[in-house]
Design a protein around this motif. Sequence first.
Motif, PDB file in Angstrom:
ATOM      1  N   LEU A 215      -0.859  16.841   4.339  1.00 21.09           N
ATOM      2  CA  LEU A 215      -0.158  16.101   3.280  1.00 21.09           C
ATOM      3  C   LEU A 215       1.328  16.326   3.519  1.00 21.09           C
ATOM      4  O   LEU A 215       1.773  17.470   3.656  1.00 21.09           O
ATOM      5  N   TYR A 216       2.067  15.255   3.562  1.00 22.51           N
ATOM      6  CA  TYR A 216       3.476  15.354   3.918  1.00 22.51           C
ATOM      7  C   TYR A 216       4.306  14.638   2.862  1.00 22.51           C
ATOM      8  O   TYR A 216       4.066  13.464   2.575  1.00 22.51           O
ATOM      9  N   LEU A 217       5.251  15.342   2.256  1.00 19.40           N
ATOM     10  CA  LEU A 217       6.098  14.740   1.210  1.00 19.40           C
ATOM     11  C   LEU A 217       7.558  14.747   1.660  1.00 19.40           C
ATOM     12  O   LEU A 217       8.037  15.737   2.182  1.00 19.40           O
ATOM     13  N   ARG A 218       8.236  13.625   1.469  1.00 19.88           N
ATOM     14  CA  ARG A 218       9.668  13.550   1.762  1.00 19.88           C
ATOM     15  C   ARG A 218      10.397  12.823   0.638  1.00 19.88           C
ATOM     16  O   ARG A 218       9.900  11.829   0.112  1.00 19.88           O
ATOM     17  N   GLU A 219      11.586  13.306   0.337  1.00 17.64           N
ATOM     18  CA  GLU A 219      12.415  12.634  -0.653  1.00 17.64           C
ATOM     19  C   GLU A 219      12.903  11.292  -0.097  1.00 17.64           C
ATOM     20  O   GLU A 219      13.281  11.203   1.068  1.00 17.64           O
ATOM     21  N   VAL A 220      12.866  10.246  -0.931  1.00 13.57           N
ATOM     22  CA  VAL A 220      13.399   8.952  -0.511  1.00 13.57           C
ATOM     23  C   VAL A 220      14.677   8.643  -1.289  1.00 13.57           C
ATOM     24  O   VAL A 220      15.691   8.256  -0.743  1.00 13.57           O
ATOM     25  N   ASN A 221      14.612   8.777  -2.601  1.00 12.09           N
ATOM     26  CA  ASN A 221      15.823   8.769  -3.423  1.00 12.09           C
ATOM     27  C   ASN A 221      15.537   9.601  -4.671  1.00 12.09           C
ATOM     28  O   ASN A 221      14.481  10.222  -4.759  1.00 12.09           O
ATOM     29  N   ARG A 222      16.450   9.579  -5.627  1.00  9.50           N
ATOM     30  CA  ARG A 222      16.264  10.533  -6.728  1.00  9.50           C
ATOM     31  C   ARG A 222      15.010  10.300  -7.543  1.00  9.50           C
ATOM     32  O   ARG A 222      14.543  11.190  -8.251  1.00  9.50           O
ATOM     33  N   PHE A 223      14.432   9.114  -7.481  1.00 12.95           N
ATOM     34  CA  PHE A 223      13.208   8.844  -8.216  1.00 12.95           C
ATOM     35  C   PHE A 223      11.970   8.879  -7.339  1.00 12.95           C
ATOM     36  O   PHE A 223      10.879   9.143  -7.795  1.00 12.95           O
ATOM     37  N   LEU A 224      12.177   8.489  -6.076  1.00 10.70           N
ATOM     38  CA  LEU A 224      11.024   8.180  -5.245  1.00 10.70           C
ATOM     39  C   LEU A 224      10.785   9.202  -4.143  1.00 10.70           C
ATOM     40  O   LEU A 224      11.732   9.733  -3.561  1.00 10.70           O
ATOM     41  N   ALA A 225       9.514   9.437  -3.900  1.00 13.20           N
ATOM     42  CA  ALA A 225       9.137  10.282  -2.767  1.00 13.20           C
ATOM     43  C   ALA A 225       8.086   9.548  -1.947  1.00 13.20           C
ATOM     44  O   ALA A 225       7.254   8.819  -2.496  1.00 13.20           O
ATOM     45  N   LEU A 226       8.138   9.764  -0.642  1.00 13.86           N
ATOM     46  CA  LEU A 226       7.080   9.253   0.220  1.00 13.86           C
ATOM     47  C   LEU A 226       6.065  10.381   0.356  1.00 13.86           C
ATOM     48  O   LEU A 226       6.427  11.515   0.653  1.00 13.86           O
ATOM     49  N   VAL A 227       4.800  10.093   0.063  1.00 13.36           N
ATOM     50  CA  VAL A 227       3.765  11.104   0.286  1.00 13.36           C
ATOM     51  C   VAL A 227       2.729  10.475   1.207  1.00 13.36           C
ATOM     52  O   VAL A 227       2.224   9.393   0.925  1.00 13.36           O
ATOM     53  N   CYS A 228       2.449  11.146   2.329  1.00 12.53           N
ATOM     54  CA  CYS A 228       1.461  10.548   3.242  1.00 12.53           C
ATOM     55  C   CYS A 228       0.428  11.542   3.730  1.00 12.53           C
ATOM     56  O   CYS A 228       0.606  12.756   3.629  1.00 12.53           O
ATOM     57  N   LEU A 229      -0.667  10.974   4.207  1.00 10.60           N
ATOM     58  CA  LEU A 229      -1.726  11.766   4.830  1.00 10.60           C
ATOM     59  C   LEU A 229      -1.655  11.510   6.336  1.00 10.60           C
ATOM     60  O   LEU A 229      -1.634  10.354   6.759  1.00 10.60           O
ATOM     61  N   ILE A 230      -1.590  12.588   7.085  1.00  7.46           N
ATOM     62  CA  ILE A 230      -1.451  12.465   8.542  1.00  7.46           C
ATOM     63  C   ILE A 230      -2.462  13.397   9.217  1.00  7.46           C
ATOM     64  O   ILE A 230      -2.671  14.525   8.735  1.00  7.46           O
ATOM     65  N   ARG A 231      -3.046  12.972  10.305  1.00  5.54           N
ATOM     66  CA  ARG A 231      -3.932  13.859  11.060  1.00  5.54           C
ATOM     67  C   ARG A 231      -3.072  14.902  11.773  1.00  5.54           C
ATOM     68  O   ARG A 231      -1.967  14.596  12.236  1.00  5.54           O
ATOM     69  N   GLU A 232      -3.607  16.116  11.878  1.00  5.30           N
ATOM     70  CA  GLU A 232      -2.828  17.229  12.417  1.00  5.30           C
ATOM     71  C   GLU A 232      -2.266  16.933  13.806  1.00  5.30           C
ATOM     72  O   GLU A 232      -1.102  17.203  14.100  1.00  5.30           O
ATOM     73  N   GLU A 233      -3.103  16.331  14.663  1.00  5.18           N
ATOM     74  CA  GLU A 233      -2.653  16.089  16.045  1.00  5.18           C
ATOM     75  C   GLU A 233      -1.521  15.053  16.087  1.00  5.18           C
ATOM     76  O   GLU A 233      -0.633  15.114  16.935  1.00  5.18           O
ATOM     77  N   VAL A 234      -1.548  14.116  15.118  1.00  2.00           N
ATOM     78  CA  VAL A 234      -0.486  13.107  15.074  1.00  2.00           C
ATOM     79  C   VAL A 234       0.815  13.740  14.586  1.00  2.00           C
ATOM     80  O   VAL A 234       1.917  13.390  15.032  1.00  2.00           O
ATOM     81  N   PHE A 235       0.661  14.695  13.679  1.00  2.00           N
ATOM     82  CA  PHE A 235       1.837  15.329  13.072  1.00  2.00           C
ATOM     83  C   PHE A 235       2.669  16.101  14.099  1.00  2.00           C
ATOM     84  O   PHE A 235       3.833  16.396  13.876  1.00  2.00           O
ATOM     85  N   GLU A 236       2.048  16.405  15.240  1.00  2.00           N
ATOM     86  CA  GLU A 236       2.792  17.124  16.273  1.00  2.00           C
ATOM     87  C   GLU A 236       3.955  16.290  16.804  1.00  2.00           C
ATOM     88  O   GLU A 236       4.938  16.831  17.301  1.00  2.00           O
ATOM     89  N   ARG A 237       3.863  14.975  16.684  1.00  2.00           N
ATOM     90  CA  ARG A 237       4.959  14.122  17.174  1.00  2.00           C
ATOM     91  C   ARG A 237       6.060  14.033  16.120  1.00  2.00           C
ATOM     92  O   ARG A 237       6.340  12.984  15.540  1.00  2.00           O
ATOM     93  N   GLN A 238       6.649  15.180  15.860  1.00  2.00           N
ATOM     94  CA  GLN A 238       7.641  15.313  14.788  1.00  2.00           C
ATOM     95  C   GLN A 238       8.827  14.358  14.937  1.00  2.00           C
ATOM     96  O   GLN A 238       9.279  13.763  13.971  1.00  2.00           O
ATOM     97  N   GLY A 239       9.317  14.240  16.169  1.00  2.00           N
ATOM     98  CA  GLY A 239      10.508  13.420  16.426  1.00  2.00           C
ATOM     99  C   GLY A 239      10.277  11.970  16.032  1.00  2.00           C
ATOM    100  O   GLY A 239      11.102  11.348  15.363  1.00  2.00           O
ATOM    101  N   LEU A 240       9.106  11.482  16.409  1.00  2.00           N
ATOM    102  CA  LEU A 240       8.752  10.097  16.106  1.00  2.00           C
ATOM    103  C   LEU A 240       8.694   9.876  14.585  1.00  2.00           C
ATOM    104  O   LEU A 240       9.235   8.893  14.054  1.00  2.00           O
ATOM    105  N   ILE A 241       8.036  10.821  13.918  1.00  2.00           N
ATOM    106  CA  ILE A 241       7.900  10.708  12.460  1.00  2.00           C
ATOM    107  C   ILE A 241       9.274  10.759  11.804  1.00  2.00           C
ATOM    108  O   ILE A 241       9.606   9.943  10.941  1.00  2.00           O
ATOM    109  N   GLU A 242      10.087  11.696  12.264  1.00  3.49           N
ATOM    110  CA  GLU A 242      11.428  11.869  11.692  1.00  3.49           C
ATOM    111  C   GLU A 242      12.256  10.591  11.861  1.00  3.49           C
ATOM    112  O   GLU A 242      12.882  10.112  10.920  1.00  3.49           O
ATOM    113  N   TYR A 243      12.200  10.024  13.059  1.00  2.00           N
ATOM    114  CA  TYR A 243      12.983   8.820  13.334  1.00  2.00           C
ATOM    115  C   TYR A 243      12.521   7.652  12.447  1.00  2.00           C
ATOM    116  O   TYR A 243      13.322   6.976  11.803  1.00  2.00           O
TER     117      TYR A 243
END
Length: 369
Positions: A308-336
């Motif tokens: 489960l991955y949560l990131r702030e989008v703006n003061r009201f909104l957050a992105l919350v997603c479900l990601i498979r562990e092996e996919v999450f290893e591609r941190q750079g791609l996700i960050e970009y």
Amino acid sequence: ELRSIMSLNGDPSGSYHEVDSFPEGYNYGDEDEVIGAVGGVENKPRILLMGLRRSGKSSIQKVVFHKLSPNETLFLESTSKVVKDDINNSSFVQFQVWDFPGQIDFFDPTFDSEQIFGSCGSLIFVIDAQDDYRQALIRLHQTLTKAFQVNQNIKFEVFIHKVDGLSDDRKWEAQRDIQTKATCDLADAGLDGLLRPSFYLTSIYDHSIFEAFSRVVQKLIPQLPTLENLLNILVSNCGLEKAFLFDVVSKIYIATDSSPVDMLSYELCCDMIDVVIDVSCIYGDDVEACAYDQQSASIIKLSNGVILYLREVNRFLALVCLIREEVFERQGLIEYNFHCFRESIQQVFEVRRKTQGPLTSLGSYSDDN
Ligand code: GDP
């Protein structure tokens, strides 16, 4: 500090109580940004919450927007004074509360239905499914037809509420029965096809009330297709399982990608928001610091290989997603991709602010038979 003022039903003095809608430490940036992000607080379209007394209107409002625990609603009393209350809190959803005492006849000619329904975006009618609902159906029909006369653009929503007390069979039975009778009544009045209410099974004791509210609010967001599109792009570029754009305070999801919503995933994401805010409030190293801000992010690994991955989008909104562990290893791609997504969301609301003004507001009308 983000707090909201609201009146408690049944307060004999009619005075306002301050209710913490979020933990005290919940804080974020300066106030101008709040007004900016919702495009001002004037002329807000309203969501009216209506239904017979004790159907659960105040409970819904307090549980969804004020973090009241469902058990505490047992002590809410009925409305005794007319109260119109603007709630300009930390939620993306701006809303307005209308509480009416039971003795006012809503259909009295002196009653200003033009004003009540004129600027109304959605009308939610709450029916207590644990009770005999014949009276509620009569009132539902009167309310829908009256509101439709005044404003044909209202989205009509029916919450078949308190279904936690019913077995699955009785739940479906109640829904079928209420839906059929309401539709027949509309057909008799020659309004079928013109006025099509949506029906939801809800309870404050599980996530169904948040899910239903999410769908109601989404219908009022003109940019919904754009938001869904952005989420679809994010999901496919990063290989996510599911992505929700959440209003942090109410835990309403204002958009999701186009794959079907599984209740369990939604519940997990809601719980994650609670955990992140609570932990941040309790253990944040600086007392003055914000519980939710630009730095807010969280990763929770589940035992089934999903993250489960949560990131702030703006003061009201957050992105919350479900990601498979092996996919999450591609941190750079996700960050970009997240960075691009965040920028686009900012642009979407920038356009809205310039062209349209605020999103929505919520009102509550309580009547009595
Ligand atoms: P209002 O008069 O329409 O504002 O109704 P209230 O919000 O005061 O609710 C009346 C009663 O219904 C309260 O005792 C609540 O605890 C109860 N209630 C509200 N929602 C639910 C629900 O989803 N399930 C159950 N079992 N009880 C509920």
